[in-house]
Design a protein around this motif. Structure first.
Motif, PDB file in Angstrom:
ATOM      1  N   VAL A 134       0.830  -1.221   0.000  1.00 48.57           N
ATOM      2  CA  VAL A 134       0.000   0.000   0.000  1.00 48.57           C
ATOM      3  C   VAL A 134       0.853   1.256   0.000  1.00 48.57           C
ATOM      4  N   ASP A 135       2.127   1.117   0.356  1.00 52.27           N
ATOM      5  CA  ASP A 135       3.004   2.288   0.426  1.00 52.27           C
ATOM      6  C   ASP A 135       3.907   2.420  -0.800  1.00 52.27           C
ATOM      7  N   SER A 136       3.659   1.624  -1.818  1.00 55.20           N
ATOM      8  CA  SER A 136       4.408   1.771  -3.068  1.00 55.20           C
ATOM      9  C   SER A 136       4.001   3.070  -3.756  1.00 55.20           C
ATOM     10  N   ASN A 141       0.961   1.129  -8.069  1.00 58.27           N
ATOM     11  CA  ASN A 141      -0.305   0.604  -7.542  1.00 58.27           C
ATOM     12  C   ASN A 141      -1.478   0.834  -8.479  1.00 58.27           C
ATOM     13  N   VAL A 142      -1.438   1.894  -9.266  1.00 60.63           N
ATOM     14  CA  VAL A 142      -2.481   2.083 -10.286  1.00 60.63           C
ATOM     15  C   VAL A 142      -2.389   0.978 -11.334  1.00 60.63           C
ATOM     16  N   ALA A 168       0.422  -9.083   1.100  1.00 60.29           N
ATOM     17  CA  ALA A 168       0.984  -7.771   1.434  1.00 60.29           C
ATOM     18  C   ALA A 168       2.493  -7.902   1.638  1.00 60.29           C
ATOM     19  N   TYR A 169       3.204  -6.840   1.317  1.00 60.28           N
ATOM     20  CA  TYR A 169       4.653  -6.835   1.531  1.00 60.28           C
ATOM     21  C   TYR A 169       5.124  -5.394   1.627  1.00 60.28           C
ATOM     22  N   ASP A 170       6.417  -5.215   1.909  1.00 57.10           N
ATOM     23  CA  ASP A 170       7.009  -3.887   1.943  1.00 57.10           C
ATOM     24  C   ASP A 170       8.213  -3.880   1.015  1.00 57.10           C
TER      25      ASP A 170
END
Length: 329
Positions: A134-136, A141-142, A168-170
């Motif tokens: 979610v923080d990319s 993300n689009v 999910a990942y970072d």
């Protein structure tokens, strides 16, 4: 808000769940991960024939006790012929693994398959795996969101349920088992679920991780504790409130016992999850038996330990999971 299902999708969903509306699905769409598991027990490269046969064995022996089975069209098609008559079939649509030269982990469909073709092979639902941070950056993300919209549109056109598996990942933390990532995981999992609950994606069921790494939860951790039981329970409750869609838990390769204990914890925390899609926690031990001792030894393992794993899980599900029909109109 509640999920709306067409009459045809409703029939498919019923085929994929048990008589109580609980999804107790067995996952064996592993490809790259299966090769690695097999390679631990033999020196030569695992063959296509070996992978196909092991999938057949697991399907024959364990689908009488599962509501449905997830397979891949690359090595799993022979196994689709061996499904128990009461078990539904999910087929995977994504390529295995991801491009390790980038942290973006962009999604990619199997090029010679479509939702129509998977449906023609007997699928009762389509499963697609998406790695999502979610923080990319917004551009990444689009791209991922548009990709999922296309698959959702395909599934709508074929009137077949769409199961989205979100991992999910970072992008900045390479070790998903680390304490560093465990601190980030609850928000990553929950926020990703919120994104893909939007009806524009056409998703019918979310397949998700539990919101915490239980190895860092008080009472479950053998080392460092990051979350008290109360904190962990609050994350499970927050996850449940993050979506109106039916959602099921994946086992993420943890032991059968820890997964079962986690489901009990989830229920006590107020999670109204609708079942599981459980893979290695159920069948992983059969790989060693198959490689080292052959088909009969693998069958024996599946009929004893494998059966116990799935039977114990089913008993836990009866006490913990909520029917998916509670989440539809």
């Amino acid at each position: 808000m509640a999920l709306q299902l067409t009459e045809q999708k409703l029939k498919y969903m019923e085929k994929l769940s048990d008589e109580n509306g609980i999804i107790s699905a067995l996952a064996f769409d592993q490809r790259g991960a299966l090769k690695k598991l097999m390679a631990k027990h033999q020196t030569e490269e695992p063959t296509v024939a070996q992978m196909e046969e092991l999938k057949v064995l697991v399907t024959e022996e364990l689908t009488p006790y599962a509501s449905s089975m997830l397979l891949d069209p690359e090595y799993g098609l022979p196994a689709t012929k061996k499904l128990d008559k009461n078990a539904g079939l999910l087929l995977a649509y994504e390529k295995t693994g991801y491009d390790t030269s980038s942290t973006k982990r962009l999604p990619d469909c199997l090029e010679d398959w479509s939702v129509l073709r998977l449906k023609e092979k007997g699928a009762d639902a389509i499963k697609f795996l998406l790695y999502y941070d979610v923080d990319s950056d917004e551009e990444t993300n689009v791209k991922k969101q548009a990709y999922i919209e296309r698959i959702g549109s395909e599934c709508k056109a074929e009137d077949i349920p769409f199961y989205l598996e979100i991992l999910a990942y970072d992008e900045k933390v390479s070790d998903a088992t680390s304490a560093e990532y465990a601190k980030l995981k609850p928000r990553k999992v929950i926020e990703a679920m919120k994104v893909f609950s939007d009806e524009r994606f056409g998703i019918d069921v979310l397949k998700v991780e539990v919101p915490v790494n239980m190895n860092f939860v008080e009472g479950y951790a053998e080392g460092e504790v990051l979350h008290t039981k109360e904190e962990a329970a609050a994350f499970f409750k927050e996850q449940d409130e993050a979506t109106h869609l039916p959602y099921i838990f994946l086992s993420a390769g943890v032991s059968a016992k820890l997964f079962q204990d986690t489901l009990v914890f989830a229920k006590e925390a107020g999670s109204k999850f609708n079942g599981v899609l459980c893979g290695r926690a159920t069948w992983a031990g059969s790989v060693k038996e198959y490689i080292e001792k052959g088909e009969e030894a693998a069958r024996e393992w599946l009929r004893t330990t494998g059966f116990k794993n799935i039977d114990d899980l089913n008993k836990v599900l009866k006490e913990t999971a909520t029917p998916w029909k509670d989440r539809i109109k």
